[in-house]
Design an enzyme around this catalytic site. Structure first.
Site, short mmCIF file in Angstrom:
data_model
loop_
_atom_site.label_atom_id
_atom_site.label_comp_id
_atom_site.label_asym_id
_atom_site.label_seq_id
_atom_site.Cartn_x
_atom_site.Cartn_y
_atom_site.Cartn_z
N GLY A 149 0.79 -1.23 0.00
CA GLY A 149 0.00 0.00 0.00
C GLY A 149 0.81 1.27 0.00
N ILE A 171 3.26 2.15 1.96
CA ILE A 171 4.64 2.07 2.46
C ILE A 171 5.60 2.15 1.28
CG2 ILE A 171 6.25 0.72 3.84
CD1 ILE A 171 3.82 -0.85 4.90
N GLY A 222 -15.22 -5.04 5.55
CA GLY A 222 -14.57 -4.70 4.30
C GLY A 222 -13.08 -5.00 4.25
N ASP A 247 -2.02 -13.64 -2.38
CA ASP A 247 -1.74 -12.20 -2.47
C ASP A 247 -0.35 -11.88 -1.91
OD1 ASP A 247 -2.80 -9.23 -2.64
OD2 ASP A 247 -2.04 -9.46 -0.61
N LYS A 250 3.30 -10.43 -3.86
CA LYS A 250 4.11 -9.31 -3.37
C LYS A 250 5.54 -9.77 -3.06
CE LYS A 250 -0.03 -7.20 -1.39
NZ LYS A 250 -0.79 -6.95 -0.15
N GLY A 286 -6.09 0.15 1.31
CA GLY A 286 -7.03 1.25 1.53
C GLY A 286 -6.88 2.33 0.49
#
Length: 428
Positions: free
Chosen positions: A135, A137, A188, A202, A206, A303
């Site tokens: 995200g 970072i 969510g 996922d 990464k 997010g």
């Protein structure tokens, strides 16, 4: 200078966040970038959906892939997702057409990163993907640029916010996996079909990207051994706490003379390790560099705001004229690493067995460990549950991982076991 003109494919929470961020900080960004960054065209599946931002000022394109040839566009931002399909077609067409490309698509990069890096280098255009890992970072930039002078021996961390939310919630409240997963979906944090997250896929995407940058190797998603968190019980978390550990889903990539080791797995993290204190949906990445030392990157891993921040940071770099190599070195210089044999790795392990509560079960398990050459540090059996099962938890002494695998193979099909054993390695 002329503004950097952006076409935006995908208007979900992140895409809308990019528009909102550029609206909120347009002047500040222009001063930092040396020119304005302006969205000029957008594309998404549902034109009528209210996304909380004004889209009437942008040209709307129904076919996402045509953004690659849209008039008056300098850079295409892809936020559609998926390793293939429209996202890959858009990436290929954009780079072939001599335009910059920014993406948050970790799956596409893990599977096709080498191809896309070559295409970007051939066209002399930027390919940026800070938002694809962790995200907001700046771990891609940190490894590719900040640590560029260092040899990195290991990169590892918490790479999936959904799994970390579930595990830390189970830890804090003593609840079972299925119960917390339902809450994560309601809030969510987890998708309706959470498989990519909770099965480790996922995080593996990464990790493949991080390993390529850290070690100068080609992205090799297929070489990542992947294990998720579905089998973890509240009892495992309680047992780990009693032993001085916390359970986290950790991706580990390590380069050595034996090859490149890559694995995503739930493991026991000592309570005095920084990763043990990463809770909720936060991500954290640790890199062991020879001159800089241990580097820790931590922050929100997903997010609208954090991910949009990473996307716009890439756009700012492009507006400044940055066309750095996507994986820190030319694509043709990226090595095709030999996968390391996990069986030769040495370490300690936690094993949990659900067993029939009867005489001789512990002796059978101990015999399998002995015959495979596994030394037991501790063995604890908890009382029988309502269905007549007992839980046996074993911590091993340090030894080759192949020995533990052989012990479990010896126990395969045993009538004493009431379910598949759980193996979690201990992070040293």
């Amino acid at each position: 200078m002329e503004p950097l003109r952006v076409a935006l494919a995908g208007l979900g929470t992140v895409g809308a966040g990019v528009v909102a961020l550029l609206d909120a900080h347009g002047d500040l960004i222009a001063r930092r970038a040396g020119r304005r960054i302006e969205v000029v065209a957008v594309s998404a599946r549902d034109r009528a959906k209210d996304r909380g931002v004004d889209l009437t000022r942008f040209a709307w394109v129904d076919d996402t892939t045509t953004l690659a040839q849209a008039e008056g566009v300098d850079v295409v931002v892809e936020l559609v997702g998926g390793s293939d399909g429209p996202a890959l077609a858009l990436a290929r067409a954009t780079l072939a057409g001599g335009r910059g490309f920014v993406t948050a698509n970790k799956a596409m990069l893990a599977h096709h990163g080498l191809e896309l890096a070559r295409a970007a280098e051939t066209a002399c255009v930027p390919l940026k993907f800070e938002a694809a890992v962790a995200g907001g970072i700046p771990v891609i930039k940190g490894l590719r640029e900040g640590a560029a002078a260092n040899a990195i021996s290991r990169v590892y961390g918490i790479l999936n916010g959904t799994c970390n939310f579930i595990l830390s919630k189970m830890e804090a409240e003593g609840r079972d996996f299925a119960d917390v997963l339902s809450e994560a979906q309601a809030l969510g944090y987890a998708e309706a079909d959470p498989g990519f997250d909770i099965d480790g896929v996922d995080a593996a995407h990464k990790l493949a990207i991080l390993a390529a940058i850290a070690f100068g190797t080609r992205p090799a998603f297929g070489d990542v051994a992947t294990h998720g968190i579905r089998p973890v019980l509240a009892a495992d978390i309680a047992e780990a706490a009693a032993l001085g550990y916390r359970i986290r889903l950790v991706g580990v990539a390590e380069a050595s003379a034996a090859g490149l080791f890559q694995r995503v797995h739930p493991c026991l993290v000592p309570v005095d390790h920084p990763l043990a204190h990463v809770t909720g949906s936060t991500n954290a990445v640790v890199a062991d560099a020879d001159f800089a030392g241990r580097l820790l990157f931590q922050g929100p891993g997903a997010g609208a705001g954090p991910t949009a921040s990473a996307v716009v940071a890439d756009l700012i770099d492009i507006a400044r004229g940055d066309c750095s190599l996507p994986f820190a070195m030319p694509a043709d210089a990226l090595a095709e690493a030999t996968p390391a044999d996990a069986g030769e790795r040495r370490g300690r392990a936690y094993l949990r067995f659900a067993v029939q509560d009867k005489v001789g079960v512990l002796a059978e398990i101990a015999a399998a460990m002995r015959d495979a050459g596994v030394s037991i540090e501790s063995l604890i059996q908890r009382g029988a549950t309502d269905d007549g099962r007992a839980l046996v938890a074993i911590v091993t002494h340090e030894g080759p991982e192949r020995c533990v695998a052989q012990a479990l193979e010896r126990l395969r099909g045993s009538q004493s076991l009431a379910g598949a054993p759980l193996l979690m390695h201990i992070l040293e």
